[in-house]
Structures are given as C-alpha cells and as structure tokens.
Design an enzyme around this catalytic site. Structure first.
Site, PDB file in Angstrom:
ATOM      1  N   ASP A  44      -3.243  -2.048  21.428  1.00 50.68           N
ATOM      2  CA  ASP A  44      -3.956  -0.899  21.002  1.00 50.68           C
ATOM      3  C   ASP A  44      -4.566  -0.303  22.344  1.00 50.68           C
ATOM      4  OD1 ASP A  44      -5.729  -2.865  21.432  1.00 50.68           O
ATOM      5  OD2 ASP A  44      -7.242  -1.711  20.692  1.00 50.68           O
TER       6      ASP A  44
ATOM      7  N   ASP B  11      -2.223  -1.540  27.311  1.00 49.10           N
ATOM      8  CA  ASP B  11      -0.976  -1.721  26.727  1.00 49.10           C
ATOM      9  C   ASP B  11      -0.090  -0.504  26.613  1.00 49.10           C
ATOM     10  OD1 ASP B  11      -1.849  -4.077  25.765  1.00 49.10           O
ATOM     11  OD2 ASP B  11      -3.200  -3.202  24.091  1.00 49.10           O
TER      12      ASP B  11
ATOM     13  N   CYS C 197     -15.353  17.847  -3.644  1.00 47.90           N
ATOM     14  CA  CYS C 197     -15.675  17.526  -2.307  1.00 47.90           C
ATOM     15  C   CYS C 197     -15.339  19.161  -1.818  1.00 47.90           C
ATOM     16  CB  CYS C 197     -14.449  16.712  -1.731  1.00 47.90           C
ATOM     17  SG  CYS C 197     -14.321  14.968  -2.557  1.00 47.90           S
TER      18      CYS C 197
ATOM     19  N   ASP D 198      -0.702  -7.706  21.656  1.00 47.29           N
ATOM     20  CA  ASP D 198      -2.068  -8.054  22.698  1.00 47.29           C
ATOM     21  C   ASP D 198      -3.078  -8.628  21.700  1.00 47.29           C
ATOM     22  OD1 ASP D 198      -4.011  -6.722  24.270  1.00 47.29           O
ATOM     23  OD2 ASP D 198      -4.703  -5.362  22.525  1.00 47.29           O
TER      24      ASP D 198
ATOM     25  N   CYS E 254     -11.155  15.412  -3.622  1.00 45.27           N
ATOM     26  CA  CYS E 254     -10.975  16.096  -4.908  1.00 45.27           C
ATOM     27  C   CYS E 254     -11.622  17.460  -4.927  1.00 45.27           C
ATOM     28  CB  CYS E 254     -11.525  15.454  -5.934  1.00 45.27           C
ATOM     29  SG  CYS E 254     -13.214  15.270  -5.671  1.00 45.27           S
TER      30      CYS E 254
END
Lengths: 51, 763
Positions: free
Chosen positions: B636, B640, B53, B450, B50
């Site tokens: 991941d 893989d 921030c 996986d 926002c």
C-alpha cells in the site's frame, strides 16, 4: 410484390426511428445516472423545474 | 426517515479513516472554471444511497450562498456543484453536518468516455442492422424467389453498409493496427472474414445468385461488439470506483511569502527555498527541512514504519508523510518533480516488469488460429480449382470456409468469462483494472506482502486495556479525544463514564503528549519521561512494541499503555489459504526487525526481510522473477509502488497511496485481507473456463470446417452454427456465477470501512 415495395420501407423507417431515439437519449445524457433516475421519481419537487 | 440516514455511529466509524477535510483553497484549486465567473466542483460522496440522500444533499447545498446548482449522481456517488464568487461556499462542511463524508478525487480528464459512447453507438447500429437483415434473410430461406429475393438482398446490402462502417470500423482499425506492427490479434480474421463475406454477397446479389451472407457478417459483428462493450463497461466501472477514493497526496500548500503574504500554491509550483505552513492533519507536499515547530509524523505510507516519529526544528521531512499533532513551518528543499514521490515514480517506471512482455491468451491463440484458418481457405480454393476448374464455385466455397471459421465463439470466449469474473470480484469489493491482470494472477506461484498497512491496518490498537483501572482509562480516553495522534485515536475508543473528573483545560505538546487539568490536579498523557517527571525510571517500561505511553497525575505515573499495530482482519486466514494453494508467502517491510518478527510469527509467514528500502523490494522481486517465479505483490505504501510495478501482478488496498492504487492491477475496498485469496481463486477459475471455452470453439471448428470445405454450407447453416457456438460459450462462462455458493473465501463484510466496499457496488 407491390405490397413489399411500401411495407419494407415502412418497417425500416420504424426501426430507424427507434434507433435514432436511442442515440438521442444516449447523447442527451439520459444514461449517465441510471440509479439516480430510479430514485428521483420519488422526490417531490417544488413547482419550478430546476433545469 | 430513510434506509440510510447516517447515524452518529457511522460518522464515528469513518472518523478513523478520514484525514483532514479538504481546505477551501484546495477545493478552489481543484474546481474548474465554466466561464463567466462560474465554477464547478465535483466531490465524491461515498455514502449516498437512496432518493432521500439525493434530496437532502441537493436542497441543503442549493440553499448556500453563491451556489447555483447541485446535482447528485447516484451511480457514480458524486455531487457536482456549480458556484460563483471568490469565496468557496462551505459545501464540504454542510455535507459533513448532514452526515455525509465528502472528498475531492483526482480530477478527470475533461473528455468524456469516448470509447464507451462509440461502442454503444456501434452496438445500437449493429443491432438494428442485424435484426432487419435477419428478418429479410428468414424470408429468403423460407422460399422467396426471383425478383423478390433480389430485392431482399439489395435492401440487406444497403442496411449492411452503415453497420460495417460503424460497427466494423472498430475491428478494421484494430486489425490494421495489429498488422502494421507485425502482430496478429483476433480482430484480423474477423475483419478479413466480414469484409470478404460482404464483397462476395454483393457480387452474388449483382449476378442474381441465391446465397448471400449479409446476415452472417452483420450479426457476427453485433455479437462480438456486445462482448467488447460489456468488457469495457466492467473495466470502466472498476476504474471509476478506484478514482472515487479520497486522494491522499496533497494538492498544494500554504506558501509564506517574504513579505508575510500567504498564498495557496499547487504542488507543482512549489520551488526549493519556499517556506510552507503545514497544519496538523495535512500531508507534507514536498521534501523539506523544518524551520519552526514540533510535531509527530506518520511515516507509515512512506517508509512502512508503524510508529510515528517526533520531529523538531532542523529535522528533515519527506514528501507524503502525514503531520499529526502540531503545526510546522518547513522550507522546501526539493521541487515536487525531485521529491520522494517523483523518485518512486521513476523507480517504478524503471522496474516495469514481466507484465510489459505478457501476451494475452486471446492474442496467443489468434497468432496460431488466423494463419491456420486463412491457409485452410486458400487450400480449399486451390483444391476446388483443380477439382472442378470453376472459378466462381471455388471462390464461393473458400469464402464460406472463412465465414464459418470466423472466430465468433473464439472472440467471445475470453471477454465473456472475464466480464463474469470481474463482476464477481466487484460484488466482493475487489476492483480489476483489466482482463490481462486476471490472466496474470492465475499464473503466480509466489506472494510478497508489505507489512504496515497491508498485513496490518497501520493503526495501533491498545492491547492491555483490560489490566488498566477503568477510571484511569476513562480519563485517558477523554484526554485522547483531543488529539489526532494514532495512539490517542486508539485510546479514544475506550471513552465511557466511570466517575472520572471533568477535564478543564487540555493542551497538546507535539512530540510529548497531552496535558489537562481537572479539579486542581495536572494530568499528563504521553511519553514516560515527560509525563512521569517525578517517577524514577525503570520497572514498567517493558510493555508493548510501541515503547511506553503513560498517564500521570501530578507527575506520578498512574497507568501505562501498550499498543500494537492492529492486524488486518482475516490476515492469518488469508495467508493460510494462499499457502494451501501452494504459494510461497514472503513479507518485505521498511519497519524494524522486531515489529516484523512479531507479525510474521502471528501470521505464519515463512520469510521476512525487515528495514527494506524501496529499491531493495524491487531487487528482491526481480531476484524471485529471475529464479523463474511469477510474483504477486500486495502493498500500500509509496515505498511499495516500485515493487508493485515490478511484480508480475499487484494488489493494493483502498487505503494505499494514490500512485500505488494507480499502479496496482487489483484494488480491494474492504478491510479483510481475504480479498487476496478470493481474487486468486476467481482468476484461476476464470483461467480454467477460458481454456474450456477456447476448446469448445475449436471443437466447433473441427466439426464445421469439413462441411464447409466440401461445399455444403448455406447462409442458413452458417447462421445457425455461429449462433449456437456463441451461446454455448456464453453459457459456459456463466457457470462462474454458479461457483459463488460454494466458494470457500466468501468475504463477510467487516464492520469498519466495509461501507467503502458497499458504495462501490454501483449496480
């Protein structure tokens, strides 16, 4: 007929003005951060502009 | 102060996700020079929410020395900082103090998104032209006659020129490209229809004719461009969100010269024989051998093993593994281009599977559609020539057939559905790389998972906490807070006060455990043999899949801890949903048979193969594909990645290795594995809607074409028919949003890391 001769150019000119305004805004990066622009209006800045 | 002032709780949550902060050398390496000693660094800050921030970040960073300017982009959740000087200002630490976690991401290619700006410019010009021409056309339809009508036609012809150049150019180029390679796509009939309509209208205008189709040709381009632009924006947004994820591979390493100098070199400049210093928390940049130091390595991203392995001098380390506990000095044995990572990329490229040959639905339809349409127009021309012998009339009617069949609805049928579907997925934290991925996902009949990091989180969880004396648990948690070993992280979560003595000195022994002294006693937390040096072995060692970790007081074991790899939230529900939709579910893992067996049993996975090499996974997927299956791969790790490339379609979690994220078609940002059945569900619904839309477009043609062939089409009828069919198709696509309320697989945001999903919702 004679009114059309200047009314059509006027209409087209106004349309083209809007179009060029949009293209300018696009080029100057005003659409880069739409969410940020909405929030920045709430931020109080110091008097000197940042950029 | 604001909606999102990040509290301590949030910082703690993310502690487990973070690796180490990027070092200042790494930041410098990733920054780009703006000339004049000025440098710019872009950081991804996922937790910016926002205006407050923005303000706190910009003011805090601008106050640092050597910083010229800082600017937050709330849409992309990034901060770009301009600074000068040799030393990197401590902006990552500053952001960390404010409670925002920042990380470097893959530097983007400098060229800005040219396609998008070209598309938006084309839409703007097309919209301007379509609006004005339509205005003039309405006057003609409502009865402008003679010289006035000619004037209007001439003005329209002039306005149409820039629209054809800007907006039409995109279609002409694409159609020409397709024709040159002997292919057919939807842009071919569009380009032919638009240019013939313009040419005929111009001829009519010159000869004072009463029918001109300028409005049809320009508004057609305008409608189609809107669809195309929306599709591009959606794809780009997903891509930005994936790009903003923190980079897991190391960008460089501290290289120790022969004369004792230390240089931070980028990975590609590291050569075999160089000595590197790897601090705890850093990833190993290239394959190497350990010269000095002991530590524990987390190999889960590389090999799929869930238990960290202990390494000592002489041991071999693979690129991509994470150094957990102690500093290491290693000698590079391979350059980056020969390392494990590069080998995975090569395997992936070699395994380029079914997707390369996949032809998109729109292309398949247009391969049939375009010849039929063009043949119909030709036959119409011949027919009218024979029937009336009037050249001009025959050509006019043939072109009217082309205009009315110009695939406006057909051109929108596919992209609009995919835009709506991608948006639904986006809202649920699933990023889609392109539309063809959704089409491919809808066709799968086998899913391969996986294990480590996909079905499980790759983070151990303490399972016997309830049976441990609370005081002992509190001491262990206090000690564990000093280490970044995964077991320690899991234990540190149980911190609390229950009368435990205060620790005085804590030291970590890489590969063994942690030693602390408190009120004259020596406490050790770690390997059974090391911590319990006075204990006779045996008895308690049976607990848990991770071997035995114990707490000892002066060498006598006081507590024993058992860990298991925590399952990803909703993993069993996700597997069950996939099986219910008729998929066969399989698990391929690099981990041990025992670890796989436990997970497979809990989740109800029918088949699993343990201890697989990366090439083994690819072979397994190729075998399935040869058996006629369309395989979905979810994984991941680096190991893989080749399998992700080989599968028909692939999904990776946000925590995946960088190249895995780039190779996968879908990336889900939240913890819950329900993202997989959700993506499948939405893709299948989208596939159904696409077929409906194509059917609608074809029905429209079967009604409109006979009218055109008989010569009853006027520009007014063409404009009404085209807009109506487009609106029908768009309306049908929007029904996909309506499915939201009754979708079974609604993902509830999960406490941890769900925020990553939330920040990705950038709209």
């Amino acid at each position: 007929m004679t009114t059309l001769v200047y009314l059509i150019p006027v209409a087209l000119f106004l349309g083209a003005l809007g179009l060029s305004g949009f293209l300018w805004a696009l080029r100057s990066g005003q659409y880069e951060d739409l969410d940020g622009a909405a929030e920045r209006i709430l931020i109080e800045r110091d008097d000197k502009p940042e950029r | 102060m604001s909606c999102c002032a990040p509290g301590a709780e949030m910082a703690l949550d993310l502690g487990s996700v973070t690796s180490i902060l990027p070092s200042s050398q790494e930041i410098k390496l990733a920054s780009r020079s703006l000339g004049g000693g000025l440098r710019q660094t872009d950081l991804s800050v996922p937790m910016v929410h926002c205006g407050a921030c923005i303000q706190s970040i910009e003011t805090a960073i601008a106050k640092l020395d050597h910083v010229d300017a800082a600017r937050v982009n709330l849409s992309t959740k990034r901060v770009s900082i301009r600074w000068h000087g040799e030393e990197v200002p401590p902006f990552v630490a500053t952001l960390g103090r404010l409670g925002y976690q920042a990380h470097l991401f893959d530097p983007e290619v400098e060229e800005k998104d040219k396609t998008l700006s070209e598309l938006i410019r084309a839409v703007a010009v097309g919209g301007f032209a379509a609006g004005n021409i339509m205005l003039l056309s309405v006057s003609v339809w409502s009865g402008a006659e003679g010289a006035t009508r000619d004037l209007f036609h001439w003005v329209s012809a002039l306005i149409a020129i820039p629209a054809l150049a800007f907006a039409g150019g995109i279609y002409f180029r694409s159609a020409w490209n397709a024709l040159r390679h002997g292919r057919m796509n939807m842009d071919v009939p569009i380009a032919v229809g638009v240019s013939l309509a313009y040419a005929m209208s111009l001829y009519e205008t010159i000869n004072h004719g009463d029918h001109a189709y300028f409005d049809a040709s320009v508004s057609l381009l305008f409608f189609l461009l809107i669809g195309r632009t929306l599709e591009h924006v959606m794809r780009e947004r997903a891509r930005t969100a994936v790009k903003g994820l923190s980079r897991l591979a190391s960008r460089g390493a501290m290289v120790l010269g022969d004369d004792g100098t230390r240089d931070y070199l980028p990975v590609c400049e590291i050569e075999p024989g160089m000595k590197m210093l790897i601090a705890a928390g850093e990833r190993i940049p290239v394959d190497g051998a350990i010269i000095h130091g002991t530590s524990d390595l987390d190999c889960s991203l590389v090999s799929g093993e869930s238990t960290p392995s202990t390494v000592a001098p002489g041991g071999v380390v693979q690129a991509g593994t994470l150094n957990l506990t102690g500093p290491l000095m290693i000698e590079a044995t391979a350059a980056a281009k020969d390392s494990f990572l590069a080998e995975m990329v090569r395997l992936m490229e070699a395994a380029e599977g079914g997707r390369a040959h996949y032809r998109r639905i729109a292309d398949r339809v247009s391969a049939l559609y375009a010849p039929v349409v063009h043949l119909t127009a030709f036959v119409t021309f011949i027919g009218w020539m024979l029937a009336s012998g009037d050249w001009h009339r025959a050509i006019t009617i043939a072109i009217a057939v082309l205009i009315i069949t110009c695939p406006c609805a057909l051109g929108l049928a596919v992209p609009i559905v995919q835009v709506v579907a991608a948006r639904r997925l986006f809202e649920n934290g699933v990023m889609v790389k392109d539309g063809s991925a959704m089409e491919r996902l809808a066709t799968i009949d086998a899913a391969v998972f996986d294990k480590t990091g996909t079905l499980t989180l790759g983070q151990p969880r303490l399972v016997n906490a309830s049976s441990i004396d609370p005081t002992m648990l509190a001491i262990a948690a206090d000690m564990a807070a000093h280490s970044r070993h995964p077991f320690s992280r899991a234990m540190a979560g149980f911190a609390g006060f229950s009368g435990q003595p205060k620790l005085e000195s804590v030291s970590e022994y890489p590969g063994f455990g942690i030693e602390a002294s408190a009120t004259g006693n020596t406490w050790r937390l770690g390997l059974r043999g090391w911590a319990g040096w006075k204990a006779r072995t045996g008895g308690e060692g049976k607990l848990g899949g991770f071997g035995a970790t114990v707490l000892s007081k002066n060498g006598i074991i006081t507590a024993s801890f058992a860990f298991e790899d925590a399952l990803r939230p909703d993993a069993s529900a996700a597997v069950k949903q996939l099986k219910d939709t008729g998929l066969s579910v399989e698990m391929l893992s690099g981990d041990t048979a025992r670890a796989c067996g436990e997970v497979a049993e809990i989740l109800g996975v029918d088949r699993f193969v343990p201890a697989m090499l990366p090439s083994g996974k690819v072979e397994r997927i190729e075998t399935l594909a040869k058996g006629g299956h369309k395989v979905l791969m979810v994984g991941d790790g680096l190991n893989d990645t080749p399998a992700l490339g080989a599968a028909h379609v692939s999904i990776a979690p946000a925590t995946a290795a960088d190249i895995g994220r780039n190779a996968a078609d879908f990336v889900f940002l939240r913890d819950s594995l329900l993202a997989v059945p959700l993506a499948l569900d939405i893709s299948r619904k989208a596939g159904r809607l696409i077929r409906q839309n194509i059917a609608i477009a074809i029905v429209y043609n079967t009604v409109a074409v006979p009218i055109a062939i008989l010569g009853h089409v006027t520009p007014l009828i063409a404009a009404v028919a085209m807009s109506a069919s487009s609106l029908l198709v768009i309306g049908n696509a929007l029904r996909l949003r309506g499915f939201a309320s009754n979708a079974p697989a609604r993902i509830a945001p999960h406490n941890r890391r769900s925020r990553i999903g939330e920040w990705a919702r950038m709209s």
